[in-house]
Design a protein around this motif. Structure first.
Motif, PDB file in Angstrom:
ATOM      1  N   CYS A   1      64.708 -55.584  40.179  1.00 30.23           N
ATOM      2  CA  CYS A   1      64.232 -55.461  41.325  1.00 30.23           C
ATOM      3  C   CYS A   1      65.319 -57.494  41.879  1.00 30.23           C
ATOM      4  O   CYS A   1      65.753 -57.849  41.950  1.00 30.23           O
ATOM      5  N   THR A   2      65.550 -56.871  43.262  1.00 26.78           N
ATOM      6  CA  THR A   2      66.101 -57.775  44.313  1.00 26.78           C
ATOM      7  C   THR A   2      64.202 -58.308  44.889  1.00 26.78           C
ATOM      8  O   THR A   2      65.159 -59.470  45.816  1.00 26.78           O
ATOM      9  N   ASP A   3      63.752 -56.978  45.201  1.00 26.73           N
ATOM     10  CA  ASP A   3      62.236 -58.520  45.912  1.00 26.73           C
ATOM     11  C   ASP A   3      61.762 -58.828  44.870  1.00 26.73           C
ATOM     12  O   ASP A   3      61.193 -56.805  44.614  1.00 26.73           O
ATOM     13  N   ALA A   4      60.398 -60.016  44.515  1.00 27.95           N
ATOM     14  CA  ALA A   4      59.828 -59.640  43.185  1.00 27.95           C
ATOM     15  C   ALA A   4      59.193 -59.081  43.527  1.00 27.95           C
ATOM     16  O   ALA A   4      57.654 -57.888  42.622  1.00 27.95           O
ATOM     17  N   SER A   5      58.041 -58.843  44.907  1.00 28.65           N
ATOM     18  CA  SER A   5      56.500 -57.693  44.763  1.00 28.65           C
ATOM     19  C   SER A   5      57.025 -56.092  44.811  1.00 28.65           C
ATOM     20  O   SER A   5      55.904 -55.694  44.340  1.00 28.65           O
ATOM     21  N   LEU A   6      58.167 -56.170  44.524  1.00 27.28           N
ATOM     22  CA  LEU A   6      58.510 -54.351  44.251  1.00 27.28           C
ATOM     23  C   LEU A   6      57.328 -54.041  42.815  1.00 27.28           C
ATOM     24  O   LEU A   6      56.933 -53.191  42.424  1.00 27.28           O
ATOM     25  N   ALA A   7      57.537 -55.195  41.854  1.00 25.70           N
ATOM     26  CA  ALA A   7      56.930 -54.842  40.193  1.00 25.70           C
ATOM     27  C   ALA A   7      56.042 -54.713  40.385  1.00 25.70           C
ATOM     28  O   ALA A   7      54.720 -54.521  39.838  1.00 25.70           O
ATOM     29  N   ASP A   8      54.709 -55.345  41.722  1.00 27.68           N
ATOM     30  CA  ASP A   8      53.518 -55.347  41.969  1.00 27.68           C
ATOM     31  C   ASP A   8      52.877 -53.884  41.526  1.00 27.68           C
ATOM     32  O   ASP A   8      52.497 -53.570  41.323  1.00 27.68           O
ATOM     33  N   SER A   9      54.153 -52.619  41.758  1.00 27.09           N
ATOM     34  CA  SER A   9      53.950 -52.028  41.971  1.00 27.09           C
ATOM     35  C   SER A   9      53.394 -51.217  40.615  1.00 27.09           C
ATOM     36  O   SER A   9      53.205 -49.878  40.505  1.00 27.09           O
ATOM     37  N   ALA A  10      53.958 -51.524  39.741  1.00 27.77           N
ATOM     38  CA  ALA A  10      54.263 -50.935  38.322  1.00 27.77           C
ATOM     39  C   ALA A  10      52.387 -51.469  37.853  1.00 27.77           C
ATOM     40  O   ALA A  10      52.339 -51.062  36.588  1.00 27.77           O
ATOM     41  N   VAL A  11      51.221 -52.089  38.228  1.00 26.35           N
ATOM     42  CA  VAL A  11      50.255 -52.493  37.672  1.00 26.35           C
ATOM     43  C   VAL A  11      49.604 -51.226  37.581  1.00 26.35           C
ATOM     44  O   VAL A  11      49.725 -50.044  38.786  1.00 26.35           O
ATOM     45  N   GLY A  12      49.290 -51.166  36.736  1.00 26.64           N
ATOM     46  CA  GLY A  12      47.886 -49.857  36.063  1.00 26.64           C
ATOM     47  C   GLY A  12      48.644 -48.319  35.355  1.00 26.64           C
ATOM     48  O   GLY A  12      48.235 -47.474  35.165  1.00 26.64           O
ATOM     49  N   MET A  13      50.308 -49.120  34.897  1.00 25.56           N
ATOM     50  CA  MET A  13      50.630 -48.581  34.838  1.00 25.56           C
ATOM     51  C   MET A  13      50.862 -48.098  32.643  1.00 25.56           C
ATOM     52  O   MET A  13      51.570 -48.134  32.342  1.00 25.56           O
ATOM     53  N   GLY A  14      49.970 -49.264  31.896  1.00 23.79           N
ATOM     54  CA  GLY A  14      49.552 -49.653  30.969  1.00 23.79           C
ATOM     55  C   GLY A  14      50.458 -50.454  30.742  1.00 23.79           C
ATOM     56  O   GLY A  14      50.735 -50.273  29.243  1.00 23.79           O
ATOM     57  N   ALA A  15      51.776 -51.974  31.189  1.00 21.73           N
ATOM     58  CA  ALA A  15      52.372 -52.345  30.569  1.00 21.73           C
ATOM     59  C   ALA A  15      51.808 -53.796  29.476  1.00 21.73           C
ATOM     60  O   ALA A  15      50.167 -54.065  30.708  1.00 21.73           O
ATOM     61  N   GLY A  16      51.627 -54.546  28.625  1.00 26.46           N
ATOM     62  CA  GLY A  16      51.371 -55.302  28.295  1.00 26.46           C
ATOM     63  C   GLY A  16      51.454 -56.669  28.905  1.00 26.46           C
ATOM     64  O   GLY A  16      50.402 -57.472  28.758  1.00 26.46           O
ATOM     65  N   SER A  17      52.773 -56.081  29.199  1.00 25.91           N
ATOM     66  CA  SER A  17      53.099 -57.198  30.095  1.00 25.91           C
ATOM     67  C   SER A  17      53.990 -56.801  31.430  1.00 25.91           C
ATOM     68  O   SER A  17      55.267 -55.616  31.089  1.00 25.91           O
ATOM     69  N   ILE A  18      54.415 -57.535  32.338  1.00 26.48           N
ATOM     70  CA  ILE A  18      55.176 -56.893  33.606  1.00 26.48           C
ATOM     71  C   ILE A  18      56.205 -58.436  33.452  1.00 26.48           C
ATOM     72  O   ILE A  18      55.549 -59.379  33.636  1.00 26.48           O
ATOM     73  N   ILE A  19      57.360 -58.152  33.515  1.00 27.52           N
ATOM     74  CA  ILE A  19      58.930 -59.300  34.017  1.00 27.52           C
ATOM     75  C   ILE A  19      59.536 -58.132  35.104  1.00 27.52           C
ATOM     76  O   ILE A  19      60.060 -57.297  34.866  1.00 27.52           O
ATOM     77  N   ALA A  20      59.541 -59.200  36.401  1.00 27.25           N
ATOM     78  CA  ALA A  20      60.118 -58.562  37.318  1.00 27.25           C
ATOM     79  C   ALA A  20      61.606 -58.920  37.566  1.00 27.25           C
ATOM     80  O   ALA A  20      61.366 -60.566  37.390  1.00 27.25           O
ATOM     81  N   ALA A  21      62.521 -58.703  37.236  1.00 28.28           N
ATOM     82  CA  ALA A  21      64.172 -59.235  37.072  1.00 28.28           C
ATOM     83  C   ALA A  21      64.242 -58.862  38.168  1.00 28.28           C
ATOM     84  O   ALA A  21      64.574 -57.813  38.634  1.00 28.28           O
ATOM     85  N   LYS A  22      64.211 -60.281  38.659  1.00 33.61           N
ATOM     86  CA  LYS A  22      64.791 -60.529  39.938  1.00 33.61           C
ATOM     87  C   LYS A  22      66.421 -60.925  40.335  1.00 33.61           C
ATOM     88  O   LYS A  22      66.999 -62.216  39.878  1.00 33.61           O
ATOM     89  N   SER A  23      67.231 -59.886  40.851  1.00 33.06           N
ATOM     90  CA  SER A  23      68.333 -60.446  40.865  1.00 33.06           C
ATOM     91  C   SER A  23      68.880 -59.704  42.244  1.00 33.06           C
ATOM     92  O   SER A  23      68.569 -58.449  42.612  1.00 33.06           O
ATOM     93  N   ASP A  24      69.834 -60.521  42.779  1.00 31.43           N
ATOM     94  CA  ASP A  24      71.320 -59.565  43.679  1.00 31.43           C
ATOM     95  C   ASP A  24      71.443 -58.254  43.474  1.00 31.43           C
ATOM     96  O   ASP A  24      72.043 -57.740  43.945  1.00 31.43           O
ATOM     97  N   VAL A  25      71.952 -58.343  42.088  1.00 27.56           N
ATOM     98  CA  VAL A  25      72.575 -57.375  40.706  1.00 27.56           C
ATOM     99  C   VAL A  25      72.044 -56.505  41.287  1.00 27.56           C
ATOM    100  O   VAL A  25      72.805 -55.058  41.531  1.00 27.56           O
ATOM    101  N   PHE A  26      70.433 -55.817  41.531  1.00 25.58           N
ATOM    102  CA  PHE A  26      69.974 -54.641  41.756  1.00 25.58           C
ATOM    103  C   PHE A  26      70.400 -54.219  42.838  1.00 25.58           C
ATOM    104  O   PHE A  26      69.466 -53.308  43.249  1.00 25.58           O
ATOM    105  N   ALA A  27      70.969 -55.033  44.156  1.00 30.81           N
ATOM    106  CA  ALA A  27      71.238 -54.411  44.933  1.00 30.81           C
ATOM    107  C   ALA A  27      71.731 -52.543  45.286  1.00 30.81           C
ATOM    108  O   ALA A  27      70.851 -51.657  46.013  1.00 30.81           O
ATOM    109  N   ASN A  28      72.627 -52.951  44.505  1.00 24.94           N
ATOM    110  CA  ASN A  28      73.723 -51.548  44.133  1.00 24.94           C
ATOM    111  C   ASN A  28      73.704 -51.118  42.118  1.00 24.94           C
ATOM    112  O   ASN A  28      73.902 -52.339  42.090  1.00 24.94           O
ATOM    113  N   TYR A  29      73.831 -49.473  42.620  1.00 23.02           N
ATOM    114  CA  TYR A  29      74.374 -49.819  40.892  1.00 23.02           C
ATOM    115  C   TYR A  29      75.301 -50.076  40.234  1.00 23.02           C
ATOM    116  O   TYR A  29      76.239 -49.721  40.812  1.00 23.02           O
ATOM    117  N   ASP A  30      75.629 -51.373  39.401  1.00 22.50           N
ATOM    118  CA  ASP A  30      76.874 -51.739  39.457  1.00 22.50           C
ATOM    119  C   ASP A  30      77.004 -51.304  37.305  1.00 22.50           C
ATOM    120  O   ASP A  30      75.663 -52.345  37.080  1.00 22.50           O
TER     121      ASP A  30
END
Lengths: 245, 308
Positions: free
Chosen positions: B39-68
């Motif tokens: 993600c470019t915005d770590a708050s987007l990772a909050d939407s993964a809460v409740g999906m069963g993951a043992g831990s959630i890592i928001a990998a934050k980077s401008d790289v993720f703005a467009n797919y490369d």
């Protein structure tokens, strides 16, 4: 000079019926052809050569029987045809290691391949090869224009996106909005006489190994209706029975 | 026990709900999967809460703005632990899976529909056969949607890790789709027309139903090849798109082997065709022998009433 490599793979004719014997797909009675998306890769490679000059080499990995598709590529205009001799099943790591070495040995400015092969449908080879070469890659391109870099159109979120791709790069080709050329008589004659360069490259051991192949489970017979009025009942069942609306 | 990592499937608004299915797939290896949210915005990772993951890592980077592919693989590789990695089998995620596996000098297995005891099953020959492979050591596996049930619960918050990678490609132009409708590769319901529709103009009847139920409109190769106004982007089948929606409605499509190859794994299939012998009926959960002129108005009225 622009050196262009196009990867081609021999697969069963996509209209062929697939049979399974003793846990393995039996291809003994099936006609083998160049994987359909590879035809778009060959066409794109030839267009690239026509735009900027250079030479196109078609490359495959397989046994001697795989030379037929190299001859097919030669007949429509590639300059050189190369086969990496291999009889064994390889996982993606082994295959990409072999292809990386082959591309390094041959030298290339750009590599084209089909977006996926019609047998595995995986689509791993293009991006995997690019990563190992340390090159850029774009998958599933539907058109390209050529200069010192390549401008390629591929699907993105919400539509298509036009990307500037620096060279060297690997591009995997989807079906584009263009026709692929067919061989002419002269091309077929030249292809007959052309010799295939054969190399051998040692592959690392595979960590992914085939367990078995089987036919997909038969689907239980569905419900059938006569006449358009039944569409009302089907709509109801889609909600109440299938629970998909 | 193998450490398993799941790469979240993203939408513009956050984590796609199908990510919860990937977590179930990852759990077949035992343990609690780590979910990486690019993600470019770590708050987007909050939407993964409740999906069963043992831990959630928001990998934050401008790289993720467009797919490369190159940039994404590098940025994910540097925050993902060593282990087996599960991704979605969307076209973009399959590309990422292949690149990430190559970066780690490991193998990738695409389009998994079953995972059991280190044996992974995927369709091959366009779904005409199934292939099971045994994996030995860390592997990247892409998993088809609508196969595994969604996981629930798990970690209640995400930790943030900054990451980066070198972007190779640059965007010259976004070419918006002519239609606002979903693409067949993104839709959970698809209604497709074949040459039996008689004319490309008649696809308006499919579009009307699509708009009522939030479906994408697809087409057979015969329709795309015959009619200029039907673009290849709508084509479902061997040389078009492979789809597995919850519901696939085939109208005026005979069911050529190359079309079946692209849609046979759909959860439910409805076929409407005037020819009772059309091969599509052998694959339909609900088959209606009728012309589209007879069936579509009735279908549309019923759906409108239901969706009310």
């Amino acid at each position: 000079m622009t050196t262009i490599i196009v990867l081609v793979k021999q697969v069963p004719d996509t209209n062929a019926k697939i049979a399974v014997n003793n846990g393995r797909v039996d291809l003994s009675a099936v006609k083998m052809v160049m994987s359909p998306y590879d035809e778009f890769a060959v066409e794109t490679a030839l267009r690239h050569r026509e735009a900027v000059g250079g030479e196109v080499t078609a490359l495959t990995v397989g046994g001697p029987a795989a030379e037929k598709i190299l001859k097919d590529a030669k007949a429509i205009g590639v300059d050189h045809i190369v086969r990496i001799d291999s009889a064994e099943e390889m996982d993606s790591n082994a295959l990409q290691t072999v292809l990386t070495k082959a591309v390094q040995d041959l030298g290339a400015t750009v590599v084209y391949c089909g977006k996926s092969a019609a047998d595995t449908g995986a689509g791993s080879t293009g991006p995997g090869l690019a990563e190992r070469l340390g090159w850029a890659s774009v998958s599933n391109i539907i058109s390209a224009t050529f200069s010192d870099s390549i401008s390629a159109v591929a699907p993105g979120s919400g539509g298509n996106v036009k990307l500037s791709v620096p060279l060297p790069a690997v591009l995997s080709c989807d079906k584009g909005d263009f026709k692929v050329r067919k061989p002419n008589v002269k091309g077929i004659m030249q292809a007959k006489k052309a010799s295939v360069e054969v190399h051998s490259i040692e592959a690392p051991a595979s960590s992914v190994t085939l367990v078995d192949q089987s036919l997909p489970p038969a689907k239980p017979a569905g419900k059938s209706y006569q006449g358009g009025a039944a569409a009302a009942e089907v709509a109801q069942l889609l909600r109440d029975e299938a629970n998909v609306l | 026990m193998t450490q398993t990592i799941v790469i979240a499937e993203m939408t513009t608004n956050g984590v796609h709900s199908s990510t919860a299915e990937l977590i179930t797939a990852a759990m077949t290896f035992g343990g609690e999967p780590t979910l990486i949210v690019p993600c470019t915005d770590a708050s987007l990772a909050d939407s993964a809460v409740g999906m069963g993951a043992g831990s959630i890592i928001a990998a934050k980077s401008d790289v993720f703005a467009n797919y490369d592919a190159s940039g994404w693989a590098a940025a994910i590789d540097s925050v993902a632990p060593v282990g087996t990695v599960i991704t979605s089998a969307s076209p973009q995620s399959k590309d990422l899976a292949a690149r990430l596996a190559a970066k780690r000098n490991i193998s990738v297995v695409q389009d998994a529909v079953k995972i059991q005891n280190n044996t992974v099953t995927s369709p091959v020959y366009s779904g005409k056969a199934m292939q099971s492979v045994s994996i030995n050591g860390p592997t990247v596996i892409s998993v088809r949607s609508n196969i595994f049930p969604a996981a629930t619960g798990g970690a209640s918050s995400a930790s943030v890790l900054d990451t980066t990678g070198k972007i190779e490609t640059s965007v010259q132009e976004f070419m918006a789709r002519a239609s606002q409708r979903l693409d067949v590769s993104e839709a959970n319901i698809i209604i497709s027309g074949g040459r039996g529709m008689g004319s490309p103009d008649n696809f308006s009847h499919l579009e009307a139903i699509a708009d009522t139920i939030g479906a994408a409109v697809g087409a057979s190769r015969a329709a795309v090849d015959t009619w200029e106004p039907i673009p290849h982007s709508m084509q479902v089948g061997q040389t078009g798109k492979t789809v597995n929606p919850n519901l696939y409605i085939a109208v005026g499509i005979s069911g050529a082997i190359q079309h079946l190859a692209g849609m046979r794994s759909s959860k439910y299939i409805v076929a409407i065709n005037k020819d009772a012998d059309a091969p599509i009926f052998q694959h339909a959960d609900y088959g209606i022998v009728a012309t589209w002129e007879e069936a579509l108005p009735v279908l549309h009225d019923s759906l409108k009433a239901m969706m009310g």
